[in-house]
Design a protein around this motif. Sequence first.
Motif, PDB file in Angstrom:
ATOM      1  N   PHE A   1       4.221   0.103   2.352  1.00 23.45           N
ATOM      2  CA  PHE A   1       3.706  -0.683   3.707  1.00 23.45           C
ATOM      3  C   PHE A   1       3.354  -1.916   3.232  1.00 23.45           C
ATOM      4  CE2 PHE A   1       2.166  -0.783   7.752  1.00 23.45           C
ATOM      5  CZ  PHE A   1       0.849  -0.709   7.763  1.00 23.45           C
TER       6      PHE A   1
ATOM      7  N   GLN B   1       0.881  -1.077  -0.164  1.00 24.67           N
ATOM      8  CA  GLN B   1       0.146   0.089   0.287  1.00 24.67           C
ATOM      9  C   GLN B   1       0.851   1.147  -0.046  1.00 24.67           C
ATOM     10  OE1 GLN B   1      -2.860   0.725   3.331  1.00 24.67           O
ATOM     11  NE2 GLN B   1      -4.097   1.570   1.982  1.00 24.67           N
TER      12      GLN B   1
ATOM     13  N   SER C   1      -5.060   2.568  -2.021  1.00 24.25           N
ATOM     14  CA  SER C   1      -5.859   1.221  -1.379  1.00 24.25           C
ATOM     15  C   SER C   1      -4.706   0.192  -1.695  1.00 24.25           C
ATOM     16  CB  SER C   1      -7.054   0.789  -2.486  1.00 24.25           C
ATOM     17  OG  SER C   1      -7.640  -0.048  -1.638  1.00 24.25           O
ATOM     18  N   LEU C   2      -5.027  -0.954  -1.001  1.00 22.39           N
ATOM     19  CA  LEU C   2      -4.154  -2.083  -1.038  1.00 22.39           C
ATOM     20  C   LEU C   2      -4.167  -2.850  -2.305  1.00 22.39           C
ATOM     21  CD1 LEU C   2      -5.470  -2.017   1.983  1.00 22.39           C
ATOM     22  CD2 LEU C   2      -4.700  -4.354   2.244  1.00 22.39           C
TER      23      LEU C   2
END
Lengths: 112, 114
Positions: B91, B38, B43-44
């Motif tokens: 992340f 991310q 968004s992921l």
Amino acid sequence: QKEVEQNSGPLSVPEGAIASLNCTYSDRVSQSFFWYRQYSGKSPELIMSIYSNGDKEDGRFTAQLNKASQYVSLLIRDSQPSDSATYLCAVTRNTGFQKLVFGTGTRLLVSP
Amino acid sequence: GAVVSQHPSWVICKSGTSVKIECRSLDFQATTMFWYRQFPKQSLMLMATSNEGSKATYEQGVEKDKFLINHASLTLSTLTVTSAHPEDSSFYICSASLPLYEQYFGPGTRLTVT
């Protein structure tokens, strides 16, 4: 067309009000639907899962699913400032490994 | 229940080095683990899906030789970022699930490559 669409917000509601978050999906054979909450800098936390048409309630949260309209929503009753976060809608593809497809998320701001 | 841990929670490394991130399901045996990335305000993005004892399935555009995934047991999966570069700073989040059940996410690992 994105597979999972959400309004990015921010959605601003006063404390104590009902927050309504919406999500649409494009794959008609999607099977499972989830709402995750993500605080800034943190990983997503599962709030609700729903698999069949209708409403599912858990505490202050209600998930609603309408497969005919390809629409899933999340209602948060008695919203609290601690509910301020990004809410991610996720849908599983029709595969055996439960791969999630995420929307871009709706940012919710609850003001005291 | 359904607790997933990740280690380390944050790491800083120099460009060209490799970094290993561990993902563990603490109170259940996960048949499948997922790795996401991310970037800020995005968004992921699913990077790969791994099942215990078999090779990971990578999403389109993810370099399998750069992001090595090992799913050694039903409770442990590792992601190794090889020859890291600043653009790999992100992340990284893992999740674990049982078949037909929800995915539970680890707390994430923040990687900074200098």
